[in-house]
Design a protein around this motif. Structure first.
Motif, PDB file in Angstrom:
ATOM      1  N   GLU A 142      41.578  18.474 -94.181  1.00 29.77           N
ATOM      2  CA  GLU A 142      40.777  17.801 -95.036  1.00 29.77           C
ATOM      3  C   GLU A 142      39.988  16.294 -94.238  1.00 29.77           C
ATOM      4  OE1 GLU A 142      40.870  15.672 -99.541  1.00 29.77           O
ATOM      5  OE2 GLU A 142      42.183  17.391 -98.819  1.00 29.77           O
ATOM      6  N   ALA A 143      41.009  15.779 -93.850  1.00 30.74           N
ATOM      7  CA  ALA A 143      40.540  14.639 -92.819  1.00 30.74           C
ATOM      8  C   ALA A 143      39.623  15.011 -91.758  1.00 30.74           C
ATOM      9  CB  ALA A 143      41.676  13.966 -92.468  1.00 30.74           C
ATOM     10  N   LEU A 144      39.800  16.237 -91.015  1.00 27.57           N
ATOM     11  CA  LEU A 144      38.871  16.418 -90.288  1.00 27.57           C
ATOM     12  C   LEU A 144      37.423  16.973 -90.699  1.00 27.57           C
ATOM     13  CD1 LEU A 144      41.024  19.082 -88.009  1.00 27.57           C
ATOM     14  CD2 LEU A 144      39.924  16.713 -87.352  1.00 27.57           C
ATOM     15  N   ARG A 145      37.205  17.683 -91.953  1.00 31.65           N
ATOM     16  CA  ARG A 145      36.022  18.049 -92.605  1.00 31.65           C
ATOM     17  C   ARG A 145      35.285  16.577 -92.891  1.00 31.65           C
ATOM     18  NH1 ARG A 145      39.239  22.222 -94.778  1.00 31.65           N
ATOM     19  NH2 ARG A 145      39.668  20.677 -96.648  1.00 31.65           N
ATOM     20  N   ALA A 146      36.162  15.706 -93.396  1.00 26.04           N
ATOM     21  CA  ALA A 146      35.443  14.340 -93.411  1.00 26.04           C
ATOM     22  C   ALA A 146      34.975  13.487 -92.357  1.00 26.04           C
ATOM     23  CB  ALA A 146      36.716  13.563 -94.535  1.00 26.04           C
ATOM     24  N   ALA A 147      35.806  13.845 -91.388  1.00 27.75           N
ATOM     25  CA  ALA A 147      35.366  12.840 -90.195  1.00 27.75           C
ATOM     26  C   ALA A 147      34.191  13.768 -89.336  1.00 27.75           C
ATOM     27  CB  ALA A 147      36.452  12.845 -89.318  1.00 27.75           C
ATOM     28  N   VAL A 148      34.038  14.752 -89.270  1.00 27.22           N
ATOM     29  CA  VAL A 148      32.971  15.414 -88.372  1.00 27.22           C
ATOM     30  C   VAL A 148      31.596  15.168 -88.850  1.00 27.22           C
ATOM     31  CG1 VAL A 148      32.350  17.847 -87.832  1.00 27.22           C
ATOM     32  CG2 VAL A 148      34.607  17.043 -87.365  1.00 27.22           C
ATOM     33  N   PRO A 149      30.916  15.201 -89.959  1.00 28.61           N
ATOM     34  CA  PRO A 149      29.679  15.167 -90.125  1.00 28.61           C
ATOM     35  C   PRO A 149      29.152  14.069 -89.731  1.00 28.61           C
ATOM     36  CG  PRO A 149      30.812  16.081 -92.287  1.00 28.61           C
ATOM     37  CD  PRO A 149      31.957  15.704 -91.169  1.00 28.61           C
ATOM     38  N   GLY A 150      27.816  14.054 -89.507  1.00 28.32           N
ATOM     39  CA  GLY A 150      26.932  12.946 -88.891  1.00 28.32           C
ATOM     40  C   GLY A 150      27.332  12.673 -87.326  1.00 28.32           C
ATOM     41  N   ALA A 159      34.781  22.878 -89.089  1.00 30.10           N
ATOM     42  CA  ALA A 159      34.224  21.578 -89.611  1.00 30.10           C
ATOM     43  C   ALA A 159      33.020  21.559 -88.857  1.00 30.10           C
ATOM     44  CB  ALA A 159      35.098  20.399 -89.807  1.00 30.10           C
ATOM     45  N   ALA A 160      32.917  21.470 -87.680  1.00 30.84           N
ATOM     46  CA  ALA A 160      31.901  21.371 -86.757  1.00 30.84           C
ATOM     47  C   ALA A 160      30.624  22.317 -87.299  1.00 30.84           C
ATOM     48  CB  ALA A 160      31.958  21.630 -85.359  1.00 30.84           C
ATOM     49  N   HIS A 161      30.976  23.702 -87.476  1.00 28.23           N
ATOM     50  CA  HIS A 161      29.953  24.565 -87.760  1.00 28.23           C
ATOM     51  C   HIS A 161      29.299  24.419 -89.199  1.00 28.23           C
ATOM     52  CE1 HIS A 161      28.223  28.433 -87.772  1.00 28.23           C
ATOM     53  NE2 HIS A 161      28.545  28.744 -86.613  1.00 28.23           N
ATOM     54  N   ALA A 162      30.354  23.950 -90.004  1.00 27.94           N
ATOM     55  CA  ALA A 162      30.012  23.606 -91.484  1.00 27.94           C
ATOM     56  C   ALA A 162      29.143  22.411 -91.429  1.00 27.94           C
ATOM     57  CB  ALA A 162      30.920  23.564 -92.405  1.00 27.94           C
ATOM     58  N   ALA A 163      29.251  21.473 -90.708  1.00 30.23           N
ATOM     59  CA  ALA A 163      28.299  19.989 -90.646  1.00 30.23           C
ATOM     60  C   ALA A 163      27.006  20.519 -89.850  1.00 30.23           C
ATOM     61  CB  ALA A 163      29.158  19.050 -90.159  1.00 30.23           C
ATOM     62  N   GLY A 164      27.027  21.391 -89.182  1.00 31.96           N
ATOM     63  CA  GLY A 164      25.905  21.775 -88.530  1.00 31.96           C
ATOM     64  C   GLY A 164      25.761  20.851 -87.105  1.00 31.96           C
TER      65      GLY A 164
END
Length: 257
Positions: free
Chosen positions: A50-58, A98-103
């Protein structure tokens, strides 16, 4: 470029942040603060999906460096092996998702030439395939498989198989992560063969920089070593895909190119 370095407070992350602090907008995600000052930090456990999914976008790129290296007696300790697999494999998989989901278009997995059972003891040839079964090398093999599976036209993924990365102060010598503080650094050599230099941190940073911009297939595993002559491994992927090779240096590490 906005780059997230997961596990960026360790030795390899320190080499990258020192080289990149003025080139890129860096964020280090780790349980420890980075040794390089002036870097944005995110306190994060690499096994926390969950922390990774929050950190990766942007970010424009993710570099995954988090690792547990079980050596010696630790390699047979079930608790250490379990943690190593959760960090060295599970964390990579979650970061890829996480990277794939965040583009995020670029992902660098910091792997190791320890994926080969006999690396550092004999020359690895083009016909050899990763075969390590010890916890660290096996974990890197499994993570590379995940990287190859997830990479596609939207996410370029590279596994950098590092060979004996070292510090500026130790180069051309190397010291094992399992070594005691009082243990000396060593000059590397194949069994009964020629000596070779460890991977200088400036060469490591330049190879990783080029990885962030490489063309070619969606996934590639690339060997990055301090041995330009091919003594340790017969692999020209760093030259063909990155146009990179280690710089010639004198014994004090000064660039002689």
């Amino acid at each position: 470029m906005r780059i997230l370095l997961i596990g960026g407070a360790g030795a390899v992350g320190t080499a990258l942040t020192a080289a990149w602090r003025d080139r890129h907008e860096l964020s280090v995600a780790d349980l420890r603060p980075p040794r390089t000052t002036g870097i944005r930090t995110v306190t994060l456990d690499a096994t926390d999906a969950e922390a990774l999914r929050a950190a990766v976008p942007g970010h424009d790129a993710v570099v995954h460096l988090a690792a547990v290296v079980p050596r010696g007696a630790a390699a047979t300790d079930p608790r250490v092996v379990d943690l190593a697999l959760r960090v060295n494999v599970g964390s990579v998989v979650q970061s890829l998702y996480a990277a794939h989901a965040a583009g995020v278009p670029r992902f660098v997995h910091v792997s190791s030439l320890s994926v080969f059972r006999d690396y550092g003891r004999r020359r690895i040839t083009r016909d050899d395939r990763p075969d390590s079964t010890e916890p660290y090398g096996l974990g890197k093999r499994l993570a590379e498989t995940a990287c190859a599976a997830v990479a596609d036209e939207r996410l370029t993924v590279t596994s950098l198989r590092l060979g004996h990365p070292t510090t500026t102060g130790l180069w051309p010598l190397w010291k094992s992560p399992a070594a005691a503080p009082t243990d000396p650094a060593v000059r590397l050599a194949l069994d009964g063969g020629p000596a070779f230099a460890a991977l200088h941190p400036d060469d490591l940073a330049e190879a990783t920089e080029r990885t962030l911009h490489r063309g070619g297939p969606p996934y590639a595993a690339i060997a990055v070593t301090g041995n330009a002559g091919g003594t340790t491994i017969d692999d020209d992927s760093a030259r063909s895909l990155l146009d990179w090779r280690p710089l010639p240096r004198d014994q004090e590490g000064a660039d002689r190119s």
